[in-house]
Design a protein around this motif. Structure first.
Motif, short mmCIF file in Angstrom:
data_model
loop_
_atom_site.label_atom_id
_atom_site.label_comp_id
_atom_site.label_asym_id
_atom_site.label_seq_id
_atom_site.Cartn_x
_atom_site.Cartn_y
_atom_site.Cartn_z
N VAL A 298 -2.73 0.00 -3.80
CA VAL A 298 -2.69 -0.54 -3.71
C VAL A 298 -1.39 -1.34 -4.59
O VAL A 298 -2.64 -1.39 -5.82
CB VAL A 298 -3.44 -1.90 -3.26
CG1 VAL A 298 -2.87 -3.60 -2.70
CG2 VAL A 298 -4.31 -1.18 -1.93
N TRP B 168 -7.84 1.29 -5.12
CA TRP B 168 -7.19 2.72 -4.64
C TRP B 168 -8.71 3.19 -4.44
O TRP B 168 -9.30 2.68 -4.28
CB TRP B 168 -6.87 3.03 -6.38
CG TRP B 168 -7.99 3.98 -7.26
CD1 TRP B 168 -8.62 2.77 -8.01
CD2 TRP B 168 -8.65 4.86 -7.07
NE1 TRP B 168 -9.23 3.78 -8.61
CE2 TRP B 168 -10.27 4.86 -8.25
CE3 TRP B 168 -8.86 6.59 -6.38
CZ2 TRP B 168 -10.86 5.38 -8.56
CZ3 TRP B 168 -10.29 6.54 -6.87
CH2 TRP B 168 -10.96 6.89 -7.79
N ASP B 169 -8.71 4.38 -3.23
CA ASP B 169 -8.88 5.19 -2.45
C ASP B 169 -8.51 6.21 -1.85
O ASP B 169 -7.12 6.08 -1.84
CB ASP B 169 -9.57 3.80 -1.39
CG ASP B 169 -11.02 4.50 -0.71
OD1 ASP B 169 -11.64 5.55 -1.75
OD2 ASP B 169 -11.36 3.77 -0.10
N GLN B 170 -9.13 6.92 -1.56
CA GLN B 170 -9.07 8.54 -1.08
C GLN B 170 -9.20 8.28 0.07
O GLN B 170 -9.83 7.64 1.11
CB GLN B 170 -10.55 9.57 -1.19
CG GLN B 170 -9.51 10.73 -0.42
CD GLN B 170 -10.47 12.00 -1.21
OE1 GLN B 170 -11.39 12.16 -2.07
NE2 GLN B 170 -9.75 13.14 -0.59
N LEU B 171 -8.33 8.21 1.60
CA LEU B 171 -7.52 8.17 2.66
C LEU B 171 -8.27 9.19 3.58
O LEU B 171 -8.75 9.93 2.78
CB LEU B 171 -5.92 8.32 2.91
CG LEU B 171 -5.35 7.28 2.53
CD1 LEU B 171 -4.24 7.18 2.93
CD2 LEU B 171 -6.30 5.48 1.81
N GLY C 192 0.99 -1.47 -0.25
CA GLY C 192 0.35 -0.02 -0.48
C GLY C 192 1.15 1.33 0.38
O GLY C 192 2.01 1.47 0.69
N LEU C 193 0.89 2.31 -0.88
CA LEU C 193 1.23 2.99 -0.76
C LEU C 193 0.49 4.93 -0.93
O LEU C 193 -0.48 4.73 -1.01
CB LEU C 193 1.77 3.62 -1.98
CG LEU C 193 2.90 2.72 -2.29
CD1 LEU C 193 2.78 2.74 -4.16
CD2 LEU C 193 3.70 2.77 -1.62
N ARG C 194 0.52 5.67 -0.13
CA ARG C 194 0.00 6.90 0.20
C ARG C 194 1.01 7.98 -0.87
O ARG C 194 1.63 8.32 -0.99
CB ARG C 194 0.36 7.73 1.46
CG ARG C 194 -0.02 6.97 2.42
CD ARG C 194 -0.22 7.12 4.20
NE ARG C 194 -0.85 7.92 4.54
CZ ARG C 194 0.13 9.63 4.48
NH1 ARG C 194 1.51 9.62 4.15
NH2 ARG C 194 -0.12 11.02 4.95
N GLY D 59 -4.86 7.20 -1.85
CA GLY D 59 -4.14 5.80 -1.28
C GLY D 59 -4.38 4.40 -2.63
O GLY D 59 -5.18 4.01 -3.04
N HIS E 128 -3.98 -6.35 8.59
CA HIS E 128 -3.14 -5.69 6.90
C HIS E 128 -2.88 -6.62 5.87
O HIS E 128 -3.01 -6.14 4.85
CB HIS E 128 -1.79 -5.63 8.10
CG HIS E 128 -1.32 -4.53 6.76
ND1 HIS E 128 -1.51 -3.15 6.26
CD2 HIS E 128 0.23 -4.78 6.16
CE1 HIS E 128 -0.83 -2.60 5.21
NE2 HIS E 128 0.28 -3.98 5.54
#
Length: 205
Positions: free
Chosen positions: A95, A84-87, A28-30, A93, A149
Motif C-alpha cells: 500500500v 506491505w505483505d505477501q499475498l 494497493g499494488l501487486r 502486495g 476496501h
C-alpha cells in the motif's frame, strides 16, 4: 509542505501505472516484475520513496522496457510505502501513500528497465478550510470511507481542507485517469476542489 531534499539534477525511481496517485491518497499494488520487486525492496531497506507516474498515452499497467518515455505524464507523485505483505498468490502486495508532486524534466531507463526520472518538486500552496459548498462532497467522502476496501487502505478521511478533500475523492472515486490527472495538476486548493465538483456533477448528470 517541506522543501525537497533532492536537487533537480538528482533522480527518483519511477513506477509507471495507468492510474494516478494523489497527495494523501493511498492505493494497493501487486508487485511481480523483478525490476519493481527490487525497487520495493530497496525502498523498504533504505526507507526511501519513489515516484508513481501516469501512463498518459495508455498501454499496459506496467510500462515495458521497450516503450518510449514519451508515454510518461509530466507530473507525478512521490510514493511512500505505508504497508506491505505477501499475498495469497505469493506476490508482494504493498500500500503506497502519495506525498509531494513533482515534474519530470527527463527520464532514462537503467539496465533492468527501471525508469529513473530527473525531477523538480512542484511548489505547494497552503491549503484552505472547506467552503460551505463542499458539504455534499465531504459527505460523499465519508460514505466511501465505509467501504471495506477503503478501510483496508487506512486513508485519513477526516479532512478539513479543500485540497485534501479534492485529493481524497479523486483518489477513491472511479474517475477516468485523465480526470484524476487533471486534479493532480491544479496548484490552487479551491480550484482543485471546484474542478472535482464539476467532474462529479458531470458524472451524476
Amino acid at each position: 509542505m517541506s522543501d525537497s531534499t533532492l536537487d533537480v539534477d538528482q533522480e527518483l525511481p519511477l513506477f509507471p501505472l495507468n492510474t494516478v496517485l494523489l497527495p494523501g491518497g493511498r492505493m494497493g499494488l501487486r508487485i511481480f516484475e523483478r525490476r519493481y520487486i527490487d525497487l520495493i525492496r530497496n525502498s523498504l531497506r533504505n526507507q526511501q520513496s519513489f515516484g508513481i507516474v501516469w501512463l498518459a498515452e495508455g498501454g499496459a499497467e506496467v510500462l515495458k522496457p521497450s516503450e518510449p518515455q514519451t508515454a510518461l505524464a509530466v507530473i507525478g507523485t512521490e510514493a511512500h510505502i505505508a504497508d506491505w505483505d505477501q499475498l495469497p498468490d505469493g506476490l508482494l502486495g504493498i500500500v503506497v501513500e502519495g506525498r509531494r508532486r513533482f515534474s519530470i524534466e527527463s527520464a532514462r531507463q537503467d539496465k533492468s528497465g527501471l525508469y529513473m526520472g530527473k525531477i523538480s518538486w512542484l511548489p505547494e500552496q497552503e491549503d484552505v478550510p472547506l467552503p460551505p459548498r463542499s458539504t455534499e462532497l465531504h459527505d460523499l467522502l465519508q460514505q466511501l470511507g465505509e467501504h471495506p476496501h477503503v478501510e483496508r487502505l487506512g486513508m485519513q478521511l477526516n479532512v478539513a481542507s479543500a485540497g485534501a478533500l479534492a485529493n481524497s475523492l479523486a483518489q477513491l472515486l472511479p474517475l477516468p485517469a485523465a480526470d484524476a490527472y487533471q486534479i493532480l495538476g491544479i496548484d490552487e486548493p479551491l480550484a482543485r476542489l471546484d474542478a472535482l465538483h464539476d467532474i462529479v456533477d458531470a458524472i451524476s448528470s
